[in-house]
Design a protein around this motif. Structure first.
Motif, PDB file in Angstrom:
ATOM      1  N   TRP A  79       0.075   2.517  11.072  1.00 20.24           N
ATOM      2  CA  TRP A  79      -0.831   2.697   9.945  1.00 20.24           C
ATOM      3  C   TRP A  79      -1.232   1.353   9.372  1.00 20.24           C
ATOM      4  O   TRP A  79      -0.407   0.438   9.276  1.00 20.24           O
ATOM      5  N   LEU A  80      -2.477   1.257   8.971  1.00 21.05           N
ATOM      6  CA  LEU A  80      -2.930   0.107   8.199  1.00 21.05           C
ATOM      7  C   LEU A  80      -2.893   0.526   6.739  1.00 21.05           C
ATOM      8  O   LEU A  80      -3.575   1.476   6.346  1.00 21.05           O
ATOM      9  N   TYR A  81      -2.073  -0.140   5.942  1.00 21.56           N
ATOM     10  CA  TYR A  81      -2.005   0.104   4.506  1.00 21.56           C
ATOM     11  C   TYR A  81      -3.016  -0.831   3.870  1.00 21.56           C
ATOM     12  O   TYR A  81      -2.974  -2.050   4.096  1.00 21.56           O
ATOM     13  N   VAL A  82      -3.928  -0.280   3.076  1.00 24.22           N
ATOM     14  CA  VAL A  82      -5.049  -1.061   2.546  1.00 24.22           C
ATOM     15  C   VAL A  82      -5.164  -0.866   1.040  1.00 24.22           C
ATOM     16  O   VAL A  82      -5.063   0.254   0.536  1.00 24.22           O
ATOM     17  N   GLY A  83      -5.395  -1.970   0.332  1.00 22.13           N
ATOM     18  CA  GLY A  83      -5.625  -1.925  -1.107  1.00 22.13           C
ATOM     19  C   GLY A  83      -6.221  -3.228  -1.580  1.00 22.13           C
ATOM     20  O   GLY A  83      -6.514  -4.127  -0.785  1.00 22.13           O
ATOM     21  N   GLY A  84      -6.387  -3.332  -2.869  1.00 22.44           N
ATOM     22  CA  GLY A  84      -6.922  -4.554  -3.447  1.00 22.44           C
ATOM     23  C   GLY A  84      -5.890  -5.663  -3.426  1.00 22.44           C
ATOM     24  O   GLY A  84      -4.688  -5.424  -3.397  1.00 22.44           O
ATOM     25  N   VAL A  85      -6.356  -6.889  -3.444  1.00 28.46           N
ATOM     26  CA  VAL A  85      -5.467  -8.048  -3.489  1.00 28.46           C
ATOM     27  C   VAL A  85      -5.186  -8.358  -4.960  1.00 28.46           C
ATOM     28  O   VAL A  85      -6.128  -8.561  -5.732  1.00 28.46           O
ATOM     29  N   PRO A  86      -3.925  -8.375  -5.362  1.00 26.43           N
ATOM     30  CA  PRO A  86      -3.604  -8.678  -6.762  1.00 26.43           C
ATOM     31  C   PRO A  86      -4.119 -10.063  -7.167  1.00 26.43           C
ATOM     32  O   PRO A  86      -4.144 -10.989  -6.351  1.00 26.43           O
ATOM     33  N   GLU A  87      -4.533 -10.190  -8.421  1.00 25.28           N
ATOM     34  CA  GLU A  87      -5.050 -11.476  -8.904  1.00 25.28           C
ATOM     35  C   GLU A  87      -4.032 -12.596  -8.773  1.00 25.28           C
ATOM     36  O   GLU A  87      -4.399 -13.734  -8.521  1.00 25.28           O
ATOM     37  N   ASN A  88      -2.761 -12.283  -8.952  1.00 27.18           N
ATOM     38  CA  ASN A  88      -1.725 -13.307  -8.889  1.00 27.18           C
ATOM     39  C   ASN A  88      -1.147 -13.484  -7.486  1.00 27.18           C
ATOM     40  O   ASN A  88      -0.102 -14.103  -7.327  1.00 27.18           O
ATOM     41  N   GLU A 117     -10.792 -10.188   5.819  1.00 26.69           N
ATOM     42  CA  GLU A 117     -11.937 -11.066   5.572  1.00 26.69           C
ATOM     43  C   GLU A 117     -12.836 -10.523   4.457  1.00 26.69           C
ATOM     44  O   GLU A 117     -13.433 -11.275   3.697  1.00 26.69           O
ATOM     45  N   ALA A 118     -12.887  -9.194   4.333  1.00 31.94           N
ATOM     46  CA  ALA A 118     -13.709  -8.564   3.293  1.00 31.94           C
ATOM     47  C   ALA A 118     -13.025  -8.594   1.923  1.00 31.94           C
ATOM     48  O   ALA A 118     -13.583  -8.116   0.946  1.00 31.94           O
ATOM     49  N   GLY A 119     -11.820  -9.163   1.871  1.00 27.97           N
ATOM     50  CA  GLY A 119     -11.135  -9.316   0.590  1.00 27.97           C
ATOM     51  C   GLY A 119     -10.118  -8.237   0.269  1.00 27.97           C
ATOM     52  O   GLY A 119      -9.586  -8.193  -0.842  1.00 27.97           O
ATOM     53  N   TRP A 120      -9.795  -7.395   1.235  1.00 27.99           N
ATOM     54  CA  TRP A 120      -8.808  -6.343   1.011  1.00 27.99           C
ATOM     55  C   TRP A 120      -7.443  -6.800   1.480  1.00 27.99           C
ATOM     56  O   TRP A 120      -7.327  -7.547   2.452  1.00 27.99           O
ATOM     57  N   GLY A 121      -6.415  -6.313   0.808  1.00 26.92           N
ATOM     58  CA  GLY A 121      -5.054  -6.547   1.267  1.00 26.92           C
ATOM     59  C   GLY A 121      -4.724  -5.502   2.311  1.00 26.92           C
ATOM     60  O   GLY A 121      -5.034  -4.320   2.151  1.00 26.92           O
ATOM     61  N   VAL A 122      -4.109  -5.915   3.392  1.00 24.66           N
ATOM     62  CA  VAL A 122      -3.820  -4.984   4.482  1.00 24.66           C
ATOM     63  C   VAL A 122      -2.553  -5.410   5.212  1.00 24.66           C
ATOM     64  O   VAL A 122      -2.280  -6.603   5.345  1.00 24.66           O
ATOM     65  N   ARG A 146      -0.431  -8.272   3.596  1.00 21.32           N
ATOM     66  CA  ARG A 146      -0.154  -8.149   2.159  1.00 21.32           C
ATOM     67  C   ARG A 146       0.537  -6.812   1.919  1.00 21.32           C
ATOM     68  O   ARG A 146      -0.103  -5.769   1.962  1.00 21.32           O
ATOM     69  N   SER A 147       1.823  -6.882   1.654  1.00 23.07           N
ATOM     70  CA  SER A 147       2.580  -5.648   1.425  1.00 23.07           C
ATOM     71  C   SER A 147       2.448  -5.135   0.002  1.00 23.07           C
ATOM     72  O   SER A 147       2.758  -3.985  -0.267  1.00 23.07           O
ATOM     73  N   LYS A 148       1.974  -5.959  -0.911  1.00 24.92           N
ATOM     74  CA  LYS A 148       1.741  -5.529  -2.284  1.00 24.92           C
ATOM     75  C   LYS A 148       0.249  -5.567  -2.550  1.00 24.92           C
ATOM     76  O   LYS A 148      -0.383  -6.614  -2.420  1.00 24.92           O
ATOM     77  N   VAL A 149      -0.299  -4.414  -2.903  1.00 28.21           N
ATOM     78  CA  VAL A 149      -1.731  -4.297  -3.148  1.00 28.21           C
ATOM     79  C   VAL A 149      -1.976  -3.527  -4.438  1.00 28.21           C
ATOM     80  O   VAL A 149      -1.086  -2.837  -4.948  1.00 28.21           O
ATOM     81  N   THR A 150      -3.194  -3.609  -4.937  1.00 28.95           N
ATOM     82  CA  THR A 150      -3.583  -2.864  -6.139  1.00 28.95           C
ATOM     83  C   THR A 150      -4.104  -1.486  -5.739  1.00 28.95           C
ATOM     84  O   THR A 150      -4.207  -1.167  -4.547  1.00 28.95           O
ATOM     85  N   ASP A 151      -4.485  -0.704  -6.721  1.00 29.87           N
ATOM     86  CA  ASP A 151      -4.987   0.650  -6.476  1.00 29.87           C
ATOM     87  C   ASP A 151      -6.440   0.700  -6.036  1.00 29.87           C
ATOM     88  O   ASP A 151      -6.978   1.787  -5.817  1.00 29.87           O
ATOM     89  N   ASP A 152      -7.091  -0.436  -5.893  1.00 28.13           N
ATOM     90  CA  ASP A 152      -8.464  -0.469  -5.386  1.00 28.13           C
ATOM     91  C   ASP A 152      -8.433  -0.267  -3.876  1.00 28.13           C
ATOM     92  O   ASP A 152      -7.479  -0.674  -3.213  1.00 28.13           O
ATOM     93  N   ALA A 153      -9.478   0.327  -3.351  1.00 27.62           N
ATOM     94  CA  ALA A 153      -9.565   0.545  -1.901  1.00 27.62           C
ATOM     95  C   ALA A 153     -11.017   0.582  -1.485  1.00 27.62           C
ATOM     96  O   ALA A 153     -11.893   0.917  -2.281  1.00 27.62           O
TER      97      ALA A 153
END
Length: 183
Positions: free
Chosen positions: A155-164, A122-127, A14-21
């Motif tokens: 690098w692993l880029y990690v953030g929240g998965v956008p709702e859409n 698997e834990a629900g993060w975008g990476v 997931r190259s597009k993630v939210t600001d959650d981490a």
């Protein structure tokens, strides 16, 4: 949690993630599990570096300098490095061993990175795992405070998965073409 098979089939970058981490505590749990990859002699020839906040912009500037870019161009690199609220640098940190060659130790470090990306997904993060043509440059190594023996794998880029976020499509792996057998 599902099975490892289900997690592997569901994984996607997931190259597009939210600001959650994930928090530090969440990362510790996931890293503890990721570190269970096959590791001959249990050398643990790897380490991880979490970059949050301003450290991400420093990474961008280091990549810009390594690419020979001007200070004006550095902003583009900084924005790329700030695409995720958490960046995890994957470091191959070889250990002296008469039994385990360096290539095998580097494979272990890569295995940890992949396992961690799978667990984060698997834990629900975008990476997504990112590399750059200057991943192993001296400037980028210095920014990460690597020793002379250590090498950055990416690098692993990690953030929240956008709702859409769309579930994504991955083409099936042609397993029959990739497996051969010897008699």
């Amino acid at each position: 949690m599902g099975s490892a098979f289900e997690a592997a089939l569901a994984r996607r970058s997931r190259s597009k993630v939210t600001d959650d981490a994930p928090s530090h505590a969440e990362l510790i749990d996931l890293i503890g599990a990721a570190g269970r990859v096959a590791d001959h002699s249990s050398l643990r020839p790897w380490r991880l570096i979490a970059l949050r906040g301003k450290a991400r912009a420093r990474l961008g500037r280091a990549l810009a300098r390594a690419a020979g870019r001007s200070a004006e161009d550095a902003g583009k690199y900084e924005r790329k490095a700030e695409r995720a609220p958490l960046i995890i640098a994957v470091v191959y940190s070889p250990k002296k061993s008469s039994k385990v060659p360096s290539w095998e130790q580097e494979a272990v470090a890569s295995g940890v990175a992949h396992m961690l990306s799978l667990l984060l997904d698997e834990a629900g993060w975008g990476v997504f795992w990112r590399t750059d043509s200057n991943t192993r440059s001296k400037r980028v190594a210095a920014m990460h405070d690597l020793t002379k023996r250590e090498r950055l794998l990416g690098w692993l880029y990690v953030g929240g998965v956008p709702e859409n976020a769309k579930p994504g499509r991955r083409s099936p792996v042609p397993a029959e073409k990739l497996l051969t057998e010897l008699d």
